[in-house]
Design a protein around this motif. Structure first.
Motif, mmCIF file in Angstrom:
data_model
loop_
_atom_site.group_PDB
_atom_site.id
_atom_site.type_symbol
_atom_site.label_atom_id
_atom_site.label_comp_id
_atom_site.label_asym_id
_atom_site.label_seq_id
_atom_site.Cartn_x
_atom_site.Cartn_y
_atom_site.Cartn_z
ATOM 1 N N GLY A 27 0.774 -1.236 0.000
ATOM 2 C CA GLY A 27 0.000 0.000 0.000
ATOM 3 C C GLY A 27 0.805 1.284 0.000
ATOM 4 N N LYS A 28 2.123 1.203 0.072
ATOM 5 C CA LYS A 28 2.946 2.411 0.139
ATOM 6 C C LYS A 28 3.354 2.841 -1.273
ATOM 7 N N LEU A 29 2.914 4.036 -1.652
ATOM 8 C CA LEU A 29 3.126 4.508 -3.013
ATOM 9 C C LEU A 29 4.188 5.606 -3.125
ATOM 10 N N GLU A 30 4.411 6.340 -2.030
ATOM 11 C CA GLU A 30 5.357 7.451 -2.093
ATOM 12 C C GLU A 30 6.760 6.953 -2.467
ATOM 13 N N GLY A 31 7.263 7.424 -3.576
ATOM 14 C CA GLY A 31 8.601 7.057 -4.014
ATOM 15 C C GLY A 31 8.710 5.713 -4.700
#
Length: 273
Positions: free
Chosen positions: A80-84
């Motif tokens: 779920g982590k999209l940043e970067g």
């Protein structure tokens, strides 16, 4: 006497060429300035922004046979982590034992999390008149989450290093009926086709300028293009056999180019002619 005449002739020819070159260079500079102004004006209302909003909705929407969203998709930074995430791809994923770019990883998540078949999710992997592509929308949304962040693809893992080396080989390999290679257009400074400048992708600056703005809205096509689509189309124009979508050859080229561009700050979605 003959030598002096030859010297005079060479000098005269150089003077004539210089006389022609000055207005040509001035014209080139003017054209480049006008194109830059055109792009700046378009950036005030990039149509890709609308596709980014659609992608955000698709990311959280429950779909497919498993009625699940993509919110637990791991693009390399954790579920779920999209940043970067986009700026750090392609990279090696242990669960698939493969180096994957954003599109191959996204398709993997749509299959494993949502229950679609690969054929279903890749049936329309690029947009056509009157029919937008879900993959392009999702990639635009994911890419925007890396906006302002540095590309970071050092290719340190052995499998990543192998893919980068393969991509470098493909970049320089002459092939097809025209004995063409990527490097013929993109291996030197100052090359251009008509009004289109051809960046030198062998340098950090050149590769960075090329890679930092993808996915991009292409004005001439009226659609957002992903890097997969751009590279496949480049191969088509070079008269190479056209690779399949998500082919290892395309991911290898991306790995090579992203490695070269590492350290460049992302500015996406971009806008192209």
């Amino acid at each position: 006497m003959k030598q002096s005449m030859l010297t005079w002739a060479v000098s005269a020819a150089a003077a004539v060429m210089a006389g022609f070159a000055a207005p040509v260079l001035a014209q080139d500079s003017k054209v480049a300035d006008e194109i830059a102004k055109y792009r700046e004006a378009l950036n005030d209302g990039n149509p890709a922004d609308l596709l980014e909003v659609k992608g955000e909705g698709l990311w959280s929407q429950k779909r497919g046979p498993k009625n699940a969203s993509l919110e637990q998709c791991d693009l390399g930074q954790g579920p779920g982590k999209l940043e970067g995430a986009y700026a750090a791809l392609p990279k090696y994923f242990k669960d698939t034992n493969k180096v994957m770019d954003v599109e191959s990883r996204l398709v993997h998540c749509m299959v494993t999390l949502q229950g679609f078949t690969q054929a279903e999710v890749t049936k329309q992997w690029f947009s056509k008149p009157g029919a937008e592509s879900d993959i392009e929308a999702l990639v635009t949304f994911i890419g925007a989450k890396s906006n302002g962040m540095k590309i970071n693809v050092p290719a340190m893992h052995p499998e990543e290093a192998k893919m980068a080396k393969m991509g470098e080989y493909i970049f320089y390999r002459r092939s097809g009926p025209q004995d063409f290679s990527c490097s013929i257009c993109h291996g030197q400074e100052g090359k251009r086709i008509r009004l289109q400048e051809l960046g030198n992708l062998t340098t950090k600056e050149g590769a960075g300028f090329a890679m930092k703005t993808w996915p991009s809205y292409r004005v001439s096509q009226g659609a957002v293009w992903t890097m997969q689509r751009r590279l496949i189309d480049c191969m088509r124009q070079a008269r190479w056999p056209e690779p399949n979508y998500l082919a290892d050859s395309i991911i290898a080229l991306e790995t090579f180019l992203q490695k070269t561009a590492t350290g460049t700050v992302m500015e996406t979605p971009g806008i192209k002619r």
